[in-house]
Design a protein around this motif. Structure first.
Motif, PDB file in Angstrom:
ATOM      1  N   THR A 165       0.846  -1.199   0.000  1.00 48.45           N
ATOM      2  CA  THR A 165       0.000   0.000   0.000  1.00 48.45           C
ATOM      3  C   THR A 165       0.879   1.245   0.000  1.00 48.45           C
ATOM      4  OG1 THR A 165      -1.671  -1.227   1.265  1.00 48.45           O
ATOM      5  CG2 THR A 165      -1.870   1.178   1.189  1.00 48.45           C
ATOM      6  N   TYR A 166       0.609   2.139  -0.945  1.00 45.06           N
ATOM      7  CA  TYR A 166       1.459   3.321  -1.083  1.00 45.06           C
ATOM      8  C   TYR A 166       1.073   4.395  -0.064  1.00 45.06           C
ATOM      9  CZ  TYR A 166       4.009   7.245  -3.054  1.00 45.06           C
ATOM     10  OH  TYR A 166       4.867   8.308  -3.221  1.00 45.06           O
ATOM     11  N   ASP A 167       2.087   4.932   0.628  1.00 41.38           N
ATOM     12  CA  ASP A 167       1.918   6.029   1.576  1.00 41.38           C
ATOM     13  C   ASP A 167       2.510   7.276   0.929  1.00 41.38           C
ATOM     14  OD1 ASP A 167       1.995   7.878   3.614  1.00 41.38           O
ATOM     15  OD2 ASP A 167       2.851   6.518   5.106  1.00 41.38           O
ATOM     16  N   ALA A 168       1.641   8.135   0.415  1.00 41.39           N
ATOM     17  CA  ALA A 168       2.104   9.319  -0.316  1.00 41.39           C
ATOM     18  C   ALA A 168       2.856  10.287   0.585  1.00 41.39           C
ATOM     19  CB  ALA A 168       0.910  10.021  -0.970  1.00 41.39           C
ATOM     20  N   PHE A 173       6.150   2.292   0.008  1.00 39.99           N
ATOM     21  CA  PHE A 173       5.156   1.223  -0.018  1.00 39.99           C
ATOM     22  C   PHE A 173       5.238   0.466   1.303  1.00 39.99           C
ATOM     23  CE2 PHE A 173       5.418   1.809  -4.624  1.00 39.99           C
ATOM     24  CZ  PHE A 173       4.079   1.737  -4.969  1.00 39.99           C
ATOM     25  N   THR A 205      -3.034   1.945  -4.133  1.00 40.91           N
ATOM     26  CA  THR A 205      -2.715   3.368  -4.010  1.00 40.91           C
ATOM     27  C   THR A 205      -3.986   4.183  -4.205  1.00 40.91           C
ATOM     28  OG1 THR A 205      -1.341   5.201  -4.829  1.00 40.91           O
ATOM     29  CG2 THR A 205      -2.055   3.587  -6.456  1.00 40.91           C
ATOM     30  N   ARG A 258       9.486   4.016  -2.693  1.00 37.00           N
ATOM     31  CA  ARG A 258       8.640   3.927  -3.892  1.00 37.00           C
ATOM     32  C   ARG A 258       9.427   3.363  -5.067  1.00 37.00           C
ATOM     33  NH1 ARG A 258       7.805   7.489  -8.181  1.00 37.00           N
ATOM     34  NH2 ARG A 258       9.271   8.941  -7.221  1.00 37.00           N
ATOM     35  N   VAL A 268       3.942   4.158  -9.924  1.00 33.57           N
ATOM     36  CA  VAL A 268       3.206   5.050  -9.032  1.00 33.57           C
ATOM     37  C   VAL A 268       4.029   6.322  -8.860  1.00 33.57           C
ATOM     38  CG1 VAL A 268       2.344   5.377  -6.685  1.00 33.57           C
ATOM     39  CG2 VAL A 268       2.030   3.172  -7.827  1.00 33.57           C
ATOM     40  N   GLY A 272       1.042   9.444  -5.723  1.00 32.37           N
ATOM     41  CA  GLY A 272       0.207   8.248  -5.618  1.00 32.37           C
ATOM     42  C   GLY A 272      -0.553   7.894  -6.873  1.00 32.37           C
ATOM     43  N   TYR A 274      -1.378   6.259 -10.280  1.00 31.04           N
ATOM     44  CA  TYR A 274      -0.924   5.033 -10.930  1.00 31.04           C
ATOM     45  C   TYR A 274      -0.941   5.196 -12.444  1.00 31.04           C
ATOM     46  CZ  TYR A 274      -0.626   0.191 -12.446  1.00 31.04           C
ATOM     47  OH  TYR A 274      -0.234  -0.964 -13.063  1.00 31.04           O
TER      48      TYR A 274
END
Length: 680
Positions: A165-168, A173, A205, A258, A268, A272, A274
């Protein structure tokens, strides 16, 4: 290995003989030079499996062997030249397949390191990833694991539970295995040696799941301890391949930059967002998996050459071992017995067919992955061909090695003669890099798709097809074809052989079976198009076995055709003649295996069906004088075989025994035989 002259060879001087170097060149195929280079390297005993070695020592020995491969320059043939490679895709796999003769654990561990872990970086990553990790992966500075399979999802990769899961806010990730079934499992190098893993996870994301992608995740420090958030277990002893440290991995919200997303097919941005060059999620997924098809390709080759090794051992022993005196004429060489020929010769023919088919597969692989012919259609063809051939070669390997073991009696059961270890090591080949039944189902679906495309938008053609099928069923099912065969045969089995079992008839029978089976499944599935998803799935499930059987028949046909194509490339007339008999033996054993189908569908009369088995027996007898030449053509040297029963020791024992009894008889001191009781 040819040390024994059989009575057949002595009494049939006019018989054609193969030119062994010519046949060897054909078997070794397109990358024969690299295969020879690899075989020369593994003559060094440092690469050999030590039978009975304890698992911890076996694992460390296999690890040390990978470092020896690096020193020998055998580690980076596939890499771009700027990273120390040769950009030789087909040759790379050909070289690694040969390691099966040294130790299958070495072949698989090297495949994990360079064919899976390193290949994921190369094929799924982009230049920044190559610059950062590719050389280290190639040189074993960065040993790695390929973390795709999960405990709860084996071949069903699309359904894996691991998430990234992407954490902006941090540009990272977060990799997580949310439940036990999501643990990565059965991973080579994971139990001890890997410092990093290419982890397949659902990419999330902005609250959207974009499907399975691959991330490089560090897992251990330089001292071998797990990094924070990473855990795992050792899979422990296995049924084979115990030189490979298979294990499990799990991740508890492990953060990676990332940039660790291998982003060739999906990326990504910092915010965030895609993006992907492939809009379709399904096509994107299969493109990513297709980039790693070389695992299946190499297993097809390794299983084939492992089978060739088993045949070399069994035929050589069968050509030297004698058993049972025949009314004072002396003990008979095992391979002179009809049953022994029936056990070994058709399986030897199968190995030949697989070797020729595999070289065609390697050529297709090289054309795609070298970029010479990298199109979507060619990639799909490659994936389908690999999915067709790998199941047959790996299933056949278990059958061939087991029969070779039994044909060597108790000697074959001794670990020193390698057959039991080879059988154990090759066992798992049938279920990794894709379970064989799942792979054949993929092939079956491709066959159905191609079948449907022939008639897309062509109602008239469809009508003609249906009419043709009906006519075919009347012609075959009502026995008209069988009647025609019986009339033609004039009651002569020998004549039916000559008229009905030649090459063009073999091809007709094999191809017709595929066509009819695909057409029958398509007809049964046609109503499913108008059903609900649940009903449609139920109909497909009812016909799954038939679909897989059709796919297997298709793969068998491909092997037969590859063998036939190889014959056309052999200029030596005698070699081509003998190999034509071998090809016929391969084709006829396939027909014999499915005789019930041919009889039920009316494609063979009972008389001609009986002729199939009769002709197989004739071919086995005809090929018996050539058995040793045919295994010698595999070109395995004593350092590759390393089985005492195939070393000449058995011949020496037989000669010693024969000399002993001859001397005893000459001395006049031999005891007389017990007289037979008189008849009353």
């Amino acid at each position: 290995m040819t040390d024994i002259a059989t009575k057949h060879a002595e009494t049939d001087e006019l018989e054609a003989r193969i030119d062994i170097p010519v046949v060897t060149e054909a078997l070794l195929g397109t990358w024969a030079d690299i295969r020879r280079e690899a075989r020369e390297m593994i003559k060094d005993s440092a690469f050999w499996r030590i039978e009975g070695q304890a698992i911890p020592e076996h694992r460390e020995r296999t690890l040390s062997q990978l470092h020896l491969l690096v020193k020998a320059g055998a580690n980076s043939r596939a890499n771009p030249k700027e990273y120390g490679g040769q950009e030789n895709q087909g040759g790379n796999l050909a070289g690694f397949e040969e390691l099966v003769a040294a130790d299958p654990s070495l072949q698989i561990k090297s495949g994990v390191q360079w064919g899976l872990f390193g290949s994921a970086i190369l094929q799924l990553g982009t230049k920044p990833h190559h610059d950062k990790w590719l050389r280290d992966a190639s040189d074993m500075v960065l040993p790695g694991a390929f973390a795709m399979t999960e405990t709860g999802h084996g071949s069903d990769v699309q359904a894996i539970g691991t998430t990234a899961t992407y954490d902006a806010e941090t540009g990272e990730f977060v990799v997580n295995t949310p439940f036990r079934g999501a643990w990565k499992d059965y991973l080579g190098n994971a139990a001890q040696h890997a410092k990093a893993a290419t982890v397949f996870a659902q990419l999330v994301t902005g609250g959207v799941n974009y499907g399975v992608h691959c991330f490089l995740v560090p897992i251990r420090d330089d001292d071998g301890a797990f990094l924070p958030g990473v855990g795992g277990e050792d899979d422990g002893p296995k049924g084979g391949l115990n030189g490979v440290d298979n294990g499990r991995l799990h991740f508890d919200h492990v953060r990676v930059p990332r940039e660790n997303l291998l982003n060739r097919y999906g990326d990504v941005a910092e915010d965030g967002a895609y993006s992907s060059p492939i809009a379709s999620p399904g096509r994107r997924f299969f493109t990513m998996l297709g980039a790693l098809v070389q695992g299946r390709v190499s297993l097809d080759g390794a299983a084939t050459w492992g089978s060739a090794l088993a045949m070399t051992i069994a035929v050589t022993y069968g050509n030297q071992r004698r058993q049972f005196d025949n009314d004072g004429a002396g003990e008979t060489v095992l391979l002179d017995y009809g049953r022994h020929q029936r056990r070994l010769m058709p399986r030897l023919a199968t190995v030949y067919a697989q070797a020729f088919a595999h070289d065609e597969l390697l050529q297709k692989f090289d054309a795609v992955f070298s970029g010479a012919a990298d199109t979507d259609d060619n990639r799909q063809d490659l994936e389908t061909l690999a999915a067709a051939l790998k199941p047959l070669s790996t299933w056949n390997a278990l059958d061939i090695v087991q029969e070779a073991r039994e044909a060597c009696g108790g000697a074959g059961f001794l670990a020193e003669n390698r057959l039991t270890g080879l059988r154990s090591d090759l066992d798992v080949y049938v279920t990794f890099e894709g379970d064989n039944n799942v792979l054949l189902q993929l092939v079956g679906k491709r066959l159905l798709g191609d079948y449907a495309k022939q008639f897309a938008g062509k109602p008239a053609d469809v009508a003609r097809l249906v009419a043709g099928q009906t006519a075919g069923r009347i012609y075959n099912g009502a026995g008209l074809r069988r009647l025609g065969q019986a009339v033609t045969d004039f009651g002569s089995t020998a004549r039916s052989v000559e008229l009905g079992l030649r090459a063009d008839h073999q091809h007709e029978l094999l191809a017709a079976r595929v066509e009819q089976m695909v057409a029958d499944v398509a007809a049964k599935l046609r109503p499913a198009a108008k059903m609900s998803p649940a009903e449609s799935a139920a109909v497909f499930n009812e016909n799954q076995n038939d679909l897989i059987a059709a796919a297997r028949a298709h793969a068998e046909l491909l092997q037969w055709e590859a063998f036939t194509d190889a014959l056309d490339r052999i200029d030596d007339e005698d070699s081509r003649m003998v190999l034509t008999w071998v090809r016929d033996l391969f084709g006829l054993q396939l027909i014999e295996t499915h005789l019930a189908w041919y009889l039920i569908t009316g494609r063979l009369s009972a008389q001609r069906a009986a002729a199939v088995s009769s002709y197989i027996d004739r071919l086995c007898s005809r090929l018996r004088p050539h058995a040793q030449d045919l295994v010698d053509a595999f070109a395995y040297e004593p350092e590759h075989v390393r089985a005492p029963i195939a070393s000449g020791a058995e011949r020496d024992r037989q000669e010693e025994a024969a000399q002993y009894y001859a001397d005893l008889a000459a001395s006049g001191s031999a005891p007389q035989k017990e007289p037979k009781p008189k008849k009353r």
